[in-house]
Design a protein around this motif. Structure first.
Motif, PDB file in Angstrom:
ATOM      1  N   ALA A  93       0.843  -1.196   0.000  1.00  0.00           N
ATOM      2  CA  ALA A  93       0.000   0.000   0.000  1.00  0.00           C
ATOM      3  C   ALA A  93       0.877   1.244   0.000  1.00  0.00           C
ATOM      4  N   GLU A  94       0.445   2.210  -0.764  1.00  0.00           N
ATOM      5  CA  GLU A  94       1.168   3.471  -0.862  1.00  0.00           C
ATOM      6  C   GLU A  94       0.132   4.567  -1.017  1.00  0.00           C
ATOM      7  N   VAL A  95       0.496   5.810  -0.653  1.00  0.00           N
ATOM      8  CA  VAL A  95      -0.362   6.932  -1.037  1.00  0.00           C
ATOM      9  C   VAL A  95       0.389   7.834  -2.003  1.00  0.00           C
ATOM     10  N   SER A  96      -0.364   8.409  -2.936  1.00  0.00           N
ATOM     11  CA  SER A  96       0.168   9.385  -3.884  1.00  0.00           C
ATOM     12  C   SER A  96      -0.339  10.752  -3.470  1.00  0.00           C
ATOM     13  N   VAL A  97       0.577  11.707  -3.376  1.00  0.00           N
ATOM     14  CA  VAL A  97       0.188  13.031  -2.868  1.00  0.00           C
ATOM     15  C   VAL A  97       0.513  14.105  -3.901  1.00  0.00           C
ATOM     16  N   LEU A 131       5.257  11.359  -4.314  1.00  0.00           N
ATOM     17  CA  LEU A 131       4.743  12.679  -4.694  1.00  0.00           C
ATOM     18  C   LEU A 131       4.398  12.662  -6.179  1.00  0.00           C
ATOM     19  N   ASP A 132       3.156  13.000  -6.506  1.00  0.00           N
ATOM     20  CA  ASP A 132       2.775  13.169  -7.907  1.00  0.00           C
ATOM     21  C   ASP A 132       3.524  14.386  -8.453  1.00  0.00           C
ATOM     22  N   MET A 133       3.649  14.472  -9.788  1.00  0.00           N
ATOM     23  CA  MET A 133       4.226  15.680 -10.373  1.00  0.00           C
ATOM     24  C   MET A 133       3.130  16.408 -11.130  1.00  0.00           C
ATOM     25  N   GLU A 134       3.073  17.724 -10.912  1.00  0.00           N
ATOM     26  CA  GLU A 134       2.019  18.514 -11.561  1.00  0.00           C
ATOM     27  C   GLU A 134       2.648  19.369 -12.666  1.00  0.00           C
ATOM     28  N   ASP A 135       2.094  20.558 -12.951  1.00  0.00           N
ATOM     29  CA  ASP A 135       2.613  21.266 -14.141  1.00  0.00           C
ATOM     30  C   ASP A 135       4.050  21.745 -13.916  1.00  0.00           C
ATOM     31  N   HIS A 136       4.731  22.107 -15.014  1.00  0.00           N
ATOM     32  CA  HIS A 136       6.191  22.291 -14.956  1.00  0.00           C
ATOM     33  C   HIS A 136       6.631  23.400 -14.008  1.00  0.00           C
ATOM     34  N   THR A 137       5.715  24.338 -13.690  1.00  0.00           N
ATOM     35  CA  THR A 137       6.113  25.440 -12.796  1.00  0.00           C
ATOM     36  C   THR A 137       6.331  24.946 -11.366  1.00  0.00           C
ATOM     37  N   THR A 138       5.881  23.731 -11.073  1.00  0.00           N
ATOM     38  CA  THR A 138       5.987  23.223  -9.694  1.00  0.00           C
ATOM     39  C   THR A 138       7.150  22.225  -9.506  1.00  0.00           C
ATOM     40  N   VAL A 139       7.872  21.905 -10.582  1.00  0.00           N
ATOM     41  CA  VAL A 139       8.840  20.800 -10.486  1.00  0.00           C
ATOM     42  C   VAL A 139       9.970  21.104  -9.490  1.00  0.00           C
ATOM     43  N   ASP A 140      10.559  22.319  -9.583  1.00  0.00           N
ATOM     44  CA  ASP A 140      11.672  22.633  -8.664  1.00  0.00           C
ATOM     45  C   ASP A 140      11.202  22.576  -7.214  1.00  0.00           C
ATOM     46  N   SER A 141      10.043  23.149  -6.958  1.00  0.00           N
ATOM     47  CA  SER A 141       9.511  23.136  -5.590  1.00  0.00           C
ATOM     48  C   SER A 141       9.261  21.697  -5.122  1.00  0.00           C
TER      49      SER A 141
END
Ligand code: FDA
Length: 303
Positions: A93-97, A131-141
């Protein structure tokens, strides 16, 4: 073309209101979403794990703009993990956030604090976190928060999107980690991401080569048969045992393939979304496949 239109629509509040108000939408959504309540998610987890599959569970929601919503999402994850603990599933079991659901748009330190709470609860349940990855502006954070989390929770994983030009280098940096490799599901500009399907597939293979050659745990998240075959060849070439990498697919998509791979002895994890904020997730699934739009339109016609 249809895909990018749907991705644009997915961020339009008026379209959200219109689509979510259509009564038959619920039936279509149920194909991709495990239900609204924690109990629905737990029941789905029990069913999938009984058939030899593993799970990663996503409490639906993204881009929250106020602290209360970020706290509510964090609590939902903790409640879910507490409910999973007695099942004794361990790393099955895992959670994706999505960090944007726990405050990333407001403040990185808030997102980090909430993600930490979720990691603590996961540790208590014997589960992992990616951790899910969202749009490219959030990748560094997101990668910054991942680094901070990994100082205390070494097995936190992250999704890397092959369509971004930067991702091969990110895979190098993360080659000792748990990395979920995906093609990428957001509408991104040509300045940062490959636009053609074939270029995305080639980039996926380059990233896969880096991860399979590394010492981490690659999570091959795709429904694409060609990429699954290439992953298998690369795993062989690097003499990887079958428990050192895994396949991941979305709930409700290619379920036969999920089961067949698991029956062949591969590790297969199903991404299980639940909750009532399904709109963004649902629209991305429609955008990926015109046949899903046809299915949706047919259901509106009552078929
Ligand atoms: P592709 O879209 O080329 O599809 C290959 C085949 O799979 C299709 O021909 C079809 O048969 C089937 N298929 C694919 N999508 C389908 C659909 N929606 N409905 C029905 N059949 C479909 N993205 C992201 O940006 N950040 C993230 O964190 C994640 N996380 C994530 C986790 C997991 C477990 C998966 C599987 C995917 C993601 N994604 C993601 C989504 C990912 O970026 C990508 O958009 C989808 O996986 C679709 O790409 P495929 O690799 O499946 O190939």
């Amino acid at each position: 073309m249809l895909g990018s239109t749907l991705l644009a629509v997915s961020r339009n509040p008026l379209a959200r209101k219109a689509v979510t108000a259509l009564p038959p939408t619920r039936r279509v959504v149920d194909r991709f979403v495990a239900g609204e309540a924690t109990a629905d998610a737990v029941a789905t987890v029990e069913r999938l794990t009984r058939s030899g599959l593993m799970v990663t569970i996503d409490h639906l929601g993204e881009e929250v703009r106020d602290t209360d919503a970020a706290v509510t999402t964090t609590k939902a994850y903790v409640e879910l993990l507490d409910a999973l603990a007695p099942l004794g599933l361990g790393h099955r079991a895992e959670v994706s956030v999505k960090l944007s659901a726990v405050g990333q748009a407001l403040d990185d330190s808030m997102a980090l604090e909430h993600a930490r709470e979720i990691c603590e609860a996961a540790l208590g349940a014997g589960a992992t976190v990616t951790l899910d990855m969202e749009d490219h502006t959030t990748v560094d954070s997101t990668l910054g928060i991942l680094r901070d989390l990994r100082a205390d929770f070494s097995d936190v994983g992250v999704a890397i999107q092959a369509y971004l030009f930067r991702s091969e280098a990110d895979c190098h940096d993360l080659r000792d980690s748990r990395v979920r490799l995906v093609k990428g599901a957001y509408r991104e500009p040509a300045s940062v991401a490959h636009q053609k399907k074939n270029d995305v597939d080639l980039a996926y293979v380059r990233c896969l080569k880096v991860l399979m050659a590394g010492t981490g745990h690659p999570m091959v998240a795709t429904h694409d048969d060609r990429l699954i075959s290439i992953a298998e060849l690369l795993a062989d070439r690097h003499e990887r045992a079958r428990d050192t990498y895994e396949y991941q697919m979305l709930y409700g998509i290619r379920t036969d393939k999920q089961q067949a791979l698991a029956n062949s002895g591969a590790l297969v994890r199903v991404y299980v979304p639940y909750g009532d904020d399904w709109y963004g997730y649902f629209m991305r699934r429609l955008a990926e496949r015109p046949a899903n739009v046809a299915f949706f339109l047919r259901s509106l016609g009552g078929k």
